[in-house]
Write an enzyme that holds these catalytic residues in place. Structure first.
Site, PDB file in Angstrom:
ATOM      1  N   ASP A 262       0.862  -1.184   0.000  1.00 30.28           N
ATOM      2  CA  ASP A 262       0.000   0.000   0.000  1.00 30.28           C
ATOM      3  C   ASP A 262       0.902   1.238   0.000  1.00 30.28           C
ATOM      4  OD1 ASP A 262      -2.315   1.611   0.262  1.00 30.28           O
ATOM      5  OD2 ASP A 262      -3.253   0.052   1.471  1.00 30.28           O
TER       6      ASP A 262
ATOM      7  N   ASP B  89      -2.908   4.752  -2.412  1.00 30.46           N
ATOM      8  CA  ASP B  89      -3.933   5.385  -1.604  1.00 30.46           C
ATOM      9  C   ASP B  89      -4.249   6.791  -2.135  1.00 30.46           C
ATOM     10  OD1 ASP B  89      -5.466   5.216   0.965  1.00 30.46           O
ATOM     11  OD2 ASP B  89      -4.258   6.978   1.442  1.00 30.46           O
TER      12      ASP B  89
ATOM     13  N   HIS C 196     -11.099  -2.362   3.215  1.00 30.58           N
ATOM     14  CA  HIS C 196     -10.975  -1.955   4.627  1.00 30.58           C
ATOM     15  C   HIS C 196     -11.758  -0.680   4.947  1.00 30.58           C
ATOM     16  CE1 HIS C 196      -8.126   0.435   2.391  1.00 30.58           C
ATOM     17  NE2 HIS C 196      -8.014   1.249   3.417  1.00 30.58           N
ATOM     18  N   ASP C 197     -12.239   0.023   3.916  1.00 26.31           N
ATOM     19  CA  ASP C 197     -13.008   1.259   4.125  1.00 26.31           C
ATOM     20  C   ASP C 197     -14.507   1.055   3.944  1.00 26.31           C
ATOM     21  OD1 ASP C 197     -10.851   2.958   4.651  1.00 26.31           O
ATOM     22  OD2 ASP C 197     -10.519   3.393   2.527  1.00 26.31           O
TER      23      ASP C 197
END
Length: 550
Positions: free
Chosen positions: A109, A210, A326-327
């Site tokens: 990431d 990201d 994960h969001d």
């Protein structure tokens, strides 16, 4: 690792990532190896056999870099060190090597829109206005004694924070502990590329980037996403780093349209492999509002949006296929039925998505049908975004009940509860106290039970992954939506080199009819109890999904 040669009708250069299935690991919640209640790198290593059994070919690893953890690792204080809770650089190198032995690539990431305020660059930057690192971040004078302008943080409140030391404001599009880097500064860009090369040299398989659409921001014009120099920066990044390696790159781009997505992922432009677009993920929020303003899913819109992305990119782009990360809340709780049809609706979403064109992403626990974990009070919430929203809206007159309803539907903690490995205490995730409570349904929903049951959702995912490896049609075939169906029925064709598959899914918990206009030659995969006949009217039970060769 061998490149698998799968021809495609357009003679594009095939890349391994076009045939990959990616599994996202959120390390904090995956597997704890030392009893401190926090998942770690050795925990991931101990579960590689499980991931190999599932069949995935790459792991997207949420951040494991050194971080004070204001935003669960997305606030990085040192890009070239590992967070102590997760282990050491030696552990990380071992993970890369062991994964490679299992034919699994590690996708790191990459968080370079901002750093932590505890990063050495920012510690220097805030000391004085003439510090050599001052221009690594975005500093502005107050305007009439207030913030420089109206830019808002994605985590609520102003995006500007006054720093007493110099009397200037710095920009933070997320938490105030996540100051935004100044990408206009070429030194910042060179530092980032050199850090990326540090990881590429270790043999990683690429980067998930990201909020990469924010790095071209023009804060004085209040432009955040898709700024004028964004693609110039990405082309420079490609040339200076990953362009020299056989890796995949996927950009998180919340504001992307198909036209914008082509700018990122057209192979001729030499930017990224693909992007995450989120248009389908906004279909259960009120128009023009934010994610907390709930409305029921518009199923007709879901079919339109996914189909648009399936066809609009042509050969100038590549799709990322996902329901969860994960969001995002768990898809079975969000758009399926996590009570009466947990496995059935989970299998339906899997079949519907994995038969589409693009690279599928599985979020940890999705393959065993994990669900949201509702909370009864704000004290149970850990996610900074949910907590900030709650207090801001409470002050604006919303009721606690309304706010908890929104958090239980969309809060990020839903995805972050520890993986349910077995029915022992803490679901086999840790021998200590888990950093976030385990979902109460773990005795019945866990990996051990899924592996023991040949009809479990796990084996549907395993079969879907295997089908993608064996059938070029799934990777390269054309997509066509079947328009004239009930609103609850999502049906489409995939076609490649004279072969044609029909995919049909019932998105609802009521029975639906589907008019079968083709002759069924073979059933490929299905979650139905009834066999598929050639009757013209196909009766679909709740959440039925099937794939047939026609």
């Amino acid at each position: 690792m061998e490149e698998t040669e799968v021809g495609n009708q357009n003679g594009q250069n095939q890349k391994w990532w076009q045939q990959a299935v990616v599994y996202q690991v959120y390390p904090r919640s995956f597997q704890d190896s030392n009893g401190d209640g926090i998942g770690d790198i050795q925990g991931i290593i101990s579960r590689l056999d499980y991931l190999k059994k599932l069949g995935i070919t790459a792991i997207w690893l949420s951040p494991v870099y050194q971080s004070p953890n204001d935003d669960n690792g997305y606030d990085i204080s040192d890009y070239q060190n590992i967070m102590h809770e997760f282990g050491t650089m030696a552990d990380m190198e071992e993970l890369i090597d062991k994964a490679k032995e299992a034919d699994i690539r590690i996708i790191m990431d990459l968080v370079v829109n901002h750093t932590s305020d505890e990063h050495k660059w920012f510690i220097e930057s805030r000391k004085t206005k003439d510090n050599p690192y001052r221009d690594y971040y975005i500093w502005r004078d107050p305007a009439a004694g207030k913030a420089p302008n109206e830019l808002r943080s994605i985590f609520s409140g102003s995006a500007w924070q006054l720093d007493e030391t110099t009397g200037q404001y710095y920009l933070h599009l997320f938490s105030k502990k996540q100051p935004d880097l100044n990408w206009e500064n070429s030194s910042v860009r060179q530092e980032v590329y050199s850090m990326m090369n540090f990881w590429l040299e270790k043999g990683i398989g690429g980067f998930r980037m990201d909020v990469i659409d924010l790095i071209g921001k023009q804060p004085d014009q209040e432009i955040t996403g898709n700024g004028p120099k964004l693609h110039e920066y990405l082309q420079e990044m490609n040339q200076a780093s990953f362009g020299k390696y056989d890796v995949m790159t996927v950009g998180e781009t919340w504001g992307a349209t198909p036209e914008i997505a082509k700018l990122y992922s057209d192979p001729n432009r030499q930017e990224l492999s693909m992007v995450f677009q989120f248009e389908h993920m906004g279909l259960d929020q009120q128009e023009g509002k934010d994610k907390w303003d709930l409305q029921p899913l518009d199923k007709k819109k879901l079919k339109e949006v996914l189909s648009k992305w399936q066809t609009a990119l042509g050969n100038q782009g590549w799709n990322s296929l996902f329901w969860n990360n994960h969001d995002l809340p768990r898809i079975i709780s969000r758009w399926g039925n996590d009570q009466n049809y947990r496995e059935k609706s989970g299998k339906m979403f899997a079949i519907l998505l994995h038969m589409m064109k693009g690279t599928p992403y599985i979020y940890q626990g999705e393959e065993i049908g994990m669900t949201n974990r509702p909370v009864a009070s704000i004290e149970e919430v850990q996610d900074i975004e949910s907590i900030n929203m709650y207090h801001e809206r409470l002050a604006a007159g919303y009721t606690k009940d309304e706010l908890l309803r929104s958090i239980n539907a969309k809060g990020r903690d839903n995805a972050r509860t520890p993986i349910q490995w077995n029915s022992s205490s803490n679901a086999g995730f840790t021998t200590g106290k888990p950093w976030l409570p385990v979902n109460e349904n773990y005795p019945s929903v866990n990996v051990e039970r899924a592996l023991e049951n040949p009809e479990s959702i796990f084996y549907t995912y395993q079969q879907l992954i295997q089908l993608r490896k064996e059938h070029a049609l799934i990777v390269w075939g054309d997509y066509a939506l079947i328009p004239d169906t009930a609103e609850e029925v999502f049906a489409y064709y995939r076609e490649y080199k004279g072969e044609k598959w029909l995919i049909v899914a019932n998105l609802s918990d009521t029975a639906q009819d589907f008019l079968l206009k083709d002759t069924v030659k073979e059933e490929i995969i299905s979650n139905r109890t009834a066999p598929i006949s050639n009757a013209k009217l196909l009766n679909l039970e709740p959440y039925d999904a099937l794939v047939v060769r026609v």
